[in-house]
Design an enzyme around this catalytic site. Structure first.
Site, mmCIF file in Angstrom:
data_model
loop_
_atom_site.group_PDB
_atom_site.id
_atom_site.type_symbol
_atom_site.label_atom_id
_atom_site.label_comp_id
_atom_site.label_asym_id
_atom_site.label_seq_id
_atom_site.Cartn_x
_atom_site.Cartn_y
_atom_site.Cartn_z
ATOM 1 C CG LEU A 16 -1.840 1.206 1.373
ATOM 2 C CD1 LEU A 16 -2.727 1.420 0.153
ATOM 3 C CD2 LEU A 16 -2.688 1.078 2.629
ATOM 4 C CB THR A 34 10.323 6.806 5.792
ATOM 5 O OG1 THR A 34 9.198 6.088 6.296
ATOM 6 C CG2 THR A 34 10.135 8.296 5.982
ATOM 7 C CG ASP A 53 13.810 1.201 13.546
ATOM 8 O OD1 ASP A 53 12.593 1.168 13.782
ATOM 9 O OD2 ASP A 53 14.633 0.438 14.096
ATOM 10 C CG ASN A 80 1.614 2.165 4.747
ATOM 11 O OD1 ASN A 80 0.553 1.548 4.767
ATOM 12 N ND2 ASN A 80 2.689 1.698 4.119
ATOM 13 C CB SER A 131 -6.017 1.520 11.578
ATOM 14 O OG SER A 131 -6.288 0.599 12.598
ATOM 15 C CE1 TYR A 145 -1.031 -5.408 12.376
ATOM 16 C CE2 TYR A 145 -3.164 -6.512 12.322
ATOM 17 C CZ TYR A 145 -2.278 -5.578 11.811
ATOM 18 O OH TYR A 145 -2.653 -4.800 10.740
ATOM 19 C CE LYS A 149 -1.863 -1.639 12.255
ATOM 20 N NZ LYS A 149 -1.279 -0.455 11.565
ATOM 21 C CB THR A 180 -0.069 -6.006 0.200
ATOM 22 O OG1 THR A 180 -0.462 -6.350 1.545
ATOM 23 C CG2 THR A 180 -0.958 -4.891 -0.317
#
Length: 274
Positions: A16, A34, A53, A80, A131, A145, A149, A180
């Site tokens: 994405l 980045t 990072d 992202n 998100s 995970y 979020k 993806t």
């Protein structure tokens, strides 16, 4: 958003993030992207690529300052960067938990903190938080995970209310399944305990992890299509939504999660009914 703007997009080397970079450049805007060390993007005269990072708060602040200086200001920040972690709560190690929280929640926090003073001083700006529908509901074996979020969404919702009076808007983007490599190279796996093999099989179709890499389409939303929807939302000043669902599967998943929560609360006789 018709005039040329400067966008900063993290996690831009693939998926994405990469699709968003391409869409924003195609519209004539300037991008500071980045990426993780060792990754790369095609060169473009309106693209600046910085290794970052996001867990490093000082580096995040420096990247924001560089982005603002190179573009004469910073109009849009897209948080992202992030990855997934498969593992039951019992299975995940301390290092794995700290890493996913620092990347998926604290990284966007550091970047948001860094950009707010710049946008507040200009009286305008957009912070776009990528998100997931997993920021609403929880799936077994993705709990840490999901937790990162949920924290990400919590501070983002508070931030939206805090900065709106300064002319700064926050959007929380909640994609469903994306076509993806999120479930491939961007996925981490805790050390599996055999007691959870049956659950892994029911959820993922296999007990063995990590699962083999695959180049086959996942059936999710194409990253280019998701990028188009996100770009359109950001450019539409009349779109007042805080949370934006991406993908045909996203609304159903969110509705199911909210319905389950409401049904649980409804067990309390004091809970208001419509």
């Amino acid at each position: 958003m018709t005039s040329s703007k400067t966008w900063m997009i993290t996690g831009a080397s693939s998926g994405l993030g990469r699709a968003l970079v391409a869409r924003v450049l195609a519209a004539g805007h300037t991008v500071v992207a980045t990426i993780r060390p060792g990754k790369e993007l095609p060169t473009h005269d309106r693209l600046t690529v910085l290794p970052l990072d996001v867990r490093d708060r000082g580096a995040a602040r420096a990247a924001v300052e560089t982005a603002a200086a190179s573009g004469g200001g910073l109009d849009v920040l897209v948080n992202n960067a992030g990855y997934g972690l498969i593992g039951a709560v019992e299975e995940v190690s301390e290092d794995e938990v700290r890493a996913v929280v620092e990347t998926d929640m604290l990284g966007p926090l550091w970047l948001s903190q860094a950009v707010v003073p710049l946008m507040r001083a200009r009286g305008s700006g957009r912070i776009v938080q990528i998100s997931t529908v997993g920021g609403v509901g929880v799936m077994p074996l993705l709990g840490l995970y999901n937790a990162s979020k949920w924290g990400f969404e919590a501070f983002s919702e508070a931030l939206a209310a805090e900065v709106r009076g300064f002319g700064v808007r926050v959007s929380i983007i909640q994609p469903g399944a994306l076509d993806t490599d999120w479930a491939g190279s961007n996925m981490r796996f805790a050390q599996a305990l055999p007691v959870y093999d049956d659950l892994r099989t029911r959820l993922f179709g296999r007990a063995e992890i990590p699962w083999p890499a695959s180049s086959e389409p996942t059936g999710g939303t194409r990253p280019e299509d998701a990028a188009e929807q996100i770009f359109a939302h950001v450019c539409d000043d009349g779109d007042e939504r805080l949370r934006v669902l991406i993908g045909e599967d996203a609304p159903v998943q969110v509705r199911a999660a909210l319905d389950a929560r409401l049904a649980d609360y409804a067990r309390d006789p004091r809970f208001p009914t419509v």
